[in-house]
Each structure stands twice: as C-alpha cells, then as structure tokens.
Design an enzyme around this catalytic site. Sequence first.
Site, short mmCIF file in Angstrom:
data_model
loop_
_atom_site.label_atom_id
_atom_site.label_comp_id
_atom_site.label_asym_id
_atom_site.label_seq_id
_atom_site.Cartn_x
_atom_site.Cartn_y
_atom_site.Cartn_z
N SER A 15 -13.67 65.05 50.37
CA SER A 15 -14.73 64.43 51.15
C SER A 15 -14.83 62.95 50.85
O SER A 15 -14.25 62.45 49.87
CB SER A 15 -16.08 65.11 50.87
OG SER A 15 -16.47 64.91 49.52
N TYR A 168 -26.25 57.41 35.94
CA TYR A 168 -25.15 57.01 36.81
C TYR A 168 -24.67 55.60 36.47
O TYR A 168 -23.47 55.36 36.33
CB TYR A 168 -25.59 57.08 38.26
CG TYR A 168 -24.55 56.59 39.24
CD1 TYR A 168 -23.45 57.37 39.57
CD2 TYR A 168 -24.67 55.33 39.82
CE1 TYR A 168 -22.49 56.91 40.46
CE2 TYR A 168 -23.72 54.87 40.72
CZ TYR A 168 -22.63 55.65 41.03
OH TYR A 168 -21.67 55.20 41.91
#
Length: 290
Positions: A15, A168
């Site tokens: 993806s 992150y």
Amino acid sequence: MKLRGKTCLVTGANSGIGKITAIELAKQKARVVMLCRNEEKAEKARQEIYKVSGNTDIHIILCDLSSQQQIHDAADEYRRRFTSLDILINNAGIIAGNERLETADGFELTFAVNHLAPFTLTLLLLDLLRHSEAGRIITVSSEAHRFARFDMEDLQLKHHPYSGLNAYCISKLCNIWFTRQLAALTSRSKLSVNCLHPGFVASNFGNSASAAFKALLILSQPFAISNEKGAATTLYLAGSEAPEHISGHYFKDKKIKKPSKAALNDAYAEELWEKSAALTRLELHKVSLS
C-alpha cells in the site's frame, strides 16, 4: 545503476508509497520482493503490480515487523529463495495512538516497527547487500524527526509521558542515526546507505493513530502530495539517477538535506547502535561491516 535484473526488497509494499515504489521498480524490470504482514492484501497488490508493469518477477514474503522472530524467519526465507540482494528499501512504518503498546518482545510498538525492524532486517541481510556490485540500503525517515522530544535512556517512553506522535518522531530520528552509523561502519565497502523524507503523503498512513491526529490528517489532506510524489526520492536513491558512493545522508526532494542537530550527533548514533544490538540480541561480531 540500471535496475533491470536487480533484486529489490521493499517492506510495506502492499500500500501507499511502498506499493508505488514496487510498481516503479517492476516497470524497470527489477525483481521485486514484497515484505508484507497481510497475505490477502499482499497478493492483491502483487497482482496489481504485475498488471501495471507486465513484470512477473514479483514475490511475497510474509512478516509482521513488530516480531523479531518473524523478521529472523523472513530473512531465512529470503536466503532460501534468493541468492542476491541489490537494494533494500525499509519503507514500512506506523504511527500509533496515545496508548503505549508493547510487542510480544516487550518493545514499544512504534520503536519496534519503525526502528528495530529495519535495524534487524538490514543486518541479517547485510552480507548479501555487500556482495552486490553496488548495494543500496534506503530507509524512509521523516521531517518529523526534528520534533522528537527524547531521552537516550528512555527512547521507548516507558518512564516519560507517552505520546504516539512523539514516539513516531523519535523513531524517525532513530532512522537517521541508524543510517549514519551504518554508513560509517561500512565506509570501506561499496554499500550506499541513505535515508529520506518522502513528504506529507495522502495515503492510509496513520490509520492506527489517535483520533486527534487522524482529525489533523484529514484537515491537512489539501496540502498532501500523492503517493507517486512521495515515492520519488526513494526511487531516485534506488535508481540510476542517484550519484554512486554517496552514503550516510538524509534526502528530501531528491537532494541532500541537513537533518536536525540531534540527528547529526555521532555519540547519539553510536549509543543507539549499541542499545539496538543489545535489545535485538544480534551477534554483531558475526556481521561483516567493512
């Protein structure tokens, strides 16, 4: 470097920019090995890549990158099925919600998938890359690294207030430290080791993030770039456009860009390397780096 006949391994290739990367590599007649977690999604993407590129040399290896055992198993499977590796693209990444989650190995999830996974996979396959005429290791980082609030003694935010977004940012900073340290350790080889910022991409990235961050992503969509543009710098570093023997750099828009001051700290890069080796229990004395 001409990509025809080269073997490329792309993580998260089913993806987003990972799939676009795989498609473009396939169009250039490279062998593409997709490292993916979900078999159904991976097979659907493989069929699409074949249809778009006309290249049948597309393969799947299943692996959940949150599991160190599965990464070892995937590396073993790769060696059983293939004898060479020219380009490794550490593309897969996640951003989690604001609940701190740990993997079965006891690692904070974002740190495990975004940093420890590429660390382990790269080192397990490093000898194959070193035997390539011009092996390339490409890791997708992010400009988010500039906003990391970190403590080198607590990179997994076990003792500090947890934020999925900060986790992150820390992991993307680790990507740059890892790249710079690996480049330094392999400086006498023909390997090219670089990382990049893909841009703010309009994709399904962030589906597992907090509700507030998802809302921010939705509001930011008009400013996002396409997956095709997001994959451009990765493809630049993989292909013949990129200058050879450039290693240890952070790229944006196909150009070397200076990362944050923290990212350029050699002591931090060395410390992360040692911590990562200890956490993953890799026997680095068996890894040929020179």
